[in-house]
Design a protein around this motif. Sequence first.
Motif, PDB file in Angstrom:
ATOM      1  N   VAL A   1       0.821  -1.208   0.000  1.00  0.00           N
ATOM      2  CA  VAL A   1       0.000   0.000   0.000  1.00  0.00           C
ATOM      3  C   VAL A   1       0.858   1.263   0.000  1.00  0.00           C
ATOM      4  N   ALA A   2       2.068   1.198   0.548  1.00  0.00           N
ATOM      5  CA  ALA A   2       2.959   2.354   0.460  1.00  0.00           C
ATOM      6  C   ALA A   2       3.273   2.656  -1.007  1.00  0.00           C
ATOM      7  N   ARG A   3       3.512   1.620  -1.777  1.00  0.00           N
ATOM      8  CA  ARG A   3       3.791   1.821  -3.204  1.00  0.00           C
ATOM      9  C   ARG A   3       2.521   2.194  -3.965  1.00  0.00           C
ATOM     10  N   LEU A   4       1.381   1.686  -3.515  1.00  0.00           N
ATOM     11  CA  LEU A   4       0.115   2.116  -4.104  1.00  0.00           C
ATOM     12  C   LEU A   4      -0.065   3.624  -3.920  1.00  0.00           C
ATOM     13  N   LEU A   5       0.185   4.104  -2.715  1.00  0.00           N
ATOM     14  CA  LEU A   5       0.039   5.541  -2.463  1.00  0.00           C
ATOM     15  C   LEU A   5       1.031   6.342  -3.297  1.00  0.00           C
ATOM     16  N   ALA A   6       2.257   5.821  -3.430  1.00  0.00           N
ATOM     17  CA  ALA A   6       3.236   6.497  -4.274  1.00  0.00           C
ATOM     18  C   ALA A   6       2.753   6.559  -5.719  1.00  0.00           C
ATOM     19  N   LEU A   7       2.175   5.463  -6.213  1.00  0.00           N
ATOM     20  CA  LEU A   7       1.638   5.433  -7.571  1.00  0.00           C
ATOM     21  C   LEU A   7       0.533   6.469  -7.754  1.00  0.00           C
ATOM     22  N   LEU A   8      -0.429   6.459  -6.844  1.00  0.00           N
ATOM     23  CA  LEU A   8      -1.578   7.361  -6.980  1.00  0.00           C
ATOM     24  C   LEU A   8      -1.175   8.818  -6.812  1.00  0.00           C
ATOM     25  N   LEU A   9      -0.255   9.101  -5.881  1.00  0.00           N
ATOM     26  CA  LEU A   9       0.208  10.472  -5.689  1.00  0.00           C
ATOM     27  C   LEU A   9       1.018  10.959  -6.891  1.00  0.00           C
ATOM     28  N   GLY A  10       1.687  10.028  -7.568  1.00  0.00           N
ATOM     29  CA  GLY A  10       2.395  10.394  -8.783  1.00  0.00           C
ATOM     30  C   GLY A  10       1.457  10.746  -9.916  1.00  0.00           C
ATOM     31  N   LEU A  11       0.224  10.234  -9.835  1.00  0.00           N
ATOM     32  CA  LEU A  11      -0.774  10.521 -10.863  1.00  0.00           C
ATOM     33  C   LEU A  11      -1.645  11.712 -10.504  1.00  0.00           C
ATOM     34  N   GLN A  12      -1.823  11.952  -9.190  1.00  0.00           N
ATOM     35  CA  GLN A  12      -2.654  13.071  -8.728  1.00  0.00           C
ATOM     36  C   GLN A  12      -2.076  13.573  -7.414  1.00  0.00           C
ATOM     37  N   ALA A  13      -1.543  14.764  -7.432  1.00  0.00           N
ATOM     38  CA  ALA A  13      -0.761  15.253  -6.294  1.00  0.00           C
ATOM     39  C   ALA A  13      -1.610  15.608  -5.077  1.00  0.00           C
TER      40      ALA A  13
END
Length: 591
Positions: free
Chosen positions: A187-199
């Motif tokens: 989930v840490a990498r999931l959050l990194a993925l999503l934050l990279g797509l929408q800040a």
Amino acid sequence: MGLTDLWAPLPQAAQTPLSALDLALANALQTRQPSDDERHRWLAALVSHQWSRGHACLALDALRHDAGSLLGWTEAARRVLPHGLHEAVHDLPWCAGPASPLVLSDDGQRLYLRRAWQAEQGIRAAVQARTHARLSLPEGWQDRLDALFPTAPPHTRDGQREACAIAAQHSLCLITGGPGTGKTTTVARLLALLLGLQADLRIALAAPTGKAAARLGESIGAALSTLPDSVRARVPTQAQTLHRLLQVGRDQPLRLSVDVVIVDEASMIDLEMMARLLHAVPPQARLVLLGDRDQLASVEAGAVMAQLCDMPELAACTVRLTHSHRFDPTRGIGQWAQAVNRDGSADALQALWSHTPGIPAPDAPWPDVTRLDTAPDDAQWRRLLHHGWHDWRARMATLDTSHGCDDATALALCRDFSRFGVLCATREGPQGVARLTRRIERLLHMPVADALGWYNGRPVMVTRNDHTLGLMNGDIGLCLPHPDGGWRVAFPDTDGSGQTRVRWLQTARLGQVETVWAMTVHKSQGSEFEQVLLVLPEQISPVLTRELVYTGLTRARERLTLWAPSLAVLQHACQQRVQRSGGLAGHTPPG
């Protein structure tokens, strides 16, 4: 029918485990709408009884074929039940109308308290809404995902990349797996993925208990070093309890303004809390539930996580992580976890038990797993306790009580104490929490308590949420001398920046606490320890199940001591599965 008839006690009900509350419900319904069939009151009382035992409903087919196993009653108690009990549901007067106190399922197989039926229906409706929700992702998101999992081809990434991809694309994702399988890393990498797509994502982290919430925040914080610099500062590490997130106690159900909600230890979430959570998170937001479906279910009603994992409509968004990065399945704790949870056979446990060493000699190294098959004498007990709490005892010995304890020392003491856990299957009995607590106090030569029970070093657990003090059920603190004089209890507290500080609370303000030299396995859920002493009773007990043994031994990260006075009891426990009646997964398991 006269007043005396209305309140006539159920025949022989005193010979059963039915509680006063169960019987009060039956009598209240009888007063509200009298029935000439005493079986109706029995059914109402049994629905209440099953709810108190963690079941969402009364499973009528199981009641017909194996009532003793379903209810957890002895054969003598089961014989008290009237014949044809399951048939009486067809003219049960308290199931009619949209506000009836009891509800019969459409297939006629399950009888509910209305609150349980409403919670289950709410969960089912929310699941259906989420399975129809479509979440769009921009082109190139899979390239970003590959960048977050750079070390191996997709088919060998232990399921973490798959779990991350599924969670990114679905409104609801279930990620289940044992300790060390990488749930929070995912989930840490999931959050990194999503934050990279929408800040500007609005993200909430939560767990059922304060301890579990703190551990979720710590785990995600530990994973930050593996994330890209561009998103690292925006990944939250502050988690809160579900009670606080959902503002339990407010008059109207809450709707959260969030884009992503991550909930850890989801196996601990009960039926009504899950319904509240699913209602609160908007269907277009992502809800990710992390948990180990093989652990103990919630203390309250429902085995919701396990049932959700079995729902056919959620198959596409459920991922099971199986590779443990913490335990080797061929040795030590991992081997025991595998034997208990995957096999559970008497022969397998016998073989493993016979090859597990006992408590080592004073100068010998301490193995990863040790066993005790007889009650340890005082010398063995001291070895266990001194080994487990070695650092804590050494630091306590240097504490100058005349000057009080500073914050840094208090935090270090709390950290050292939490490295070792004594976990019991039961509260009472020779191997229960109550007796072991008194014995541990004696063996550690703890100071004489004051008139209110406080003494230097006393560990206490909060047993009820106290929002005024900011304490949650399960929080643990230490009674220590404060620089301003007198006893205060130091509680570790992680602030919004991820830094841990100490909160000092006066003992007079702490009403709902208990001494916690030992705790039940149920209370230990959401916690981890470097070392665990898992204590099982001498006699077979209804609470002894495969899930309890598995949950207890996997609270240990590095070393485990298993005290099983009877190998036969351990073997029997591992053959017993927690089966809770409910309708979410489309079936009702027996017992």
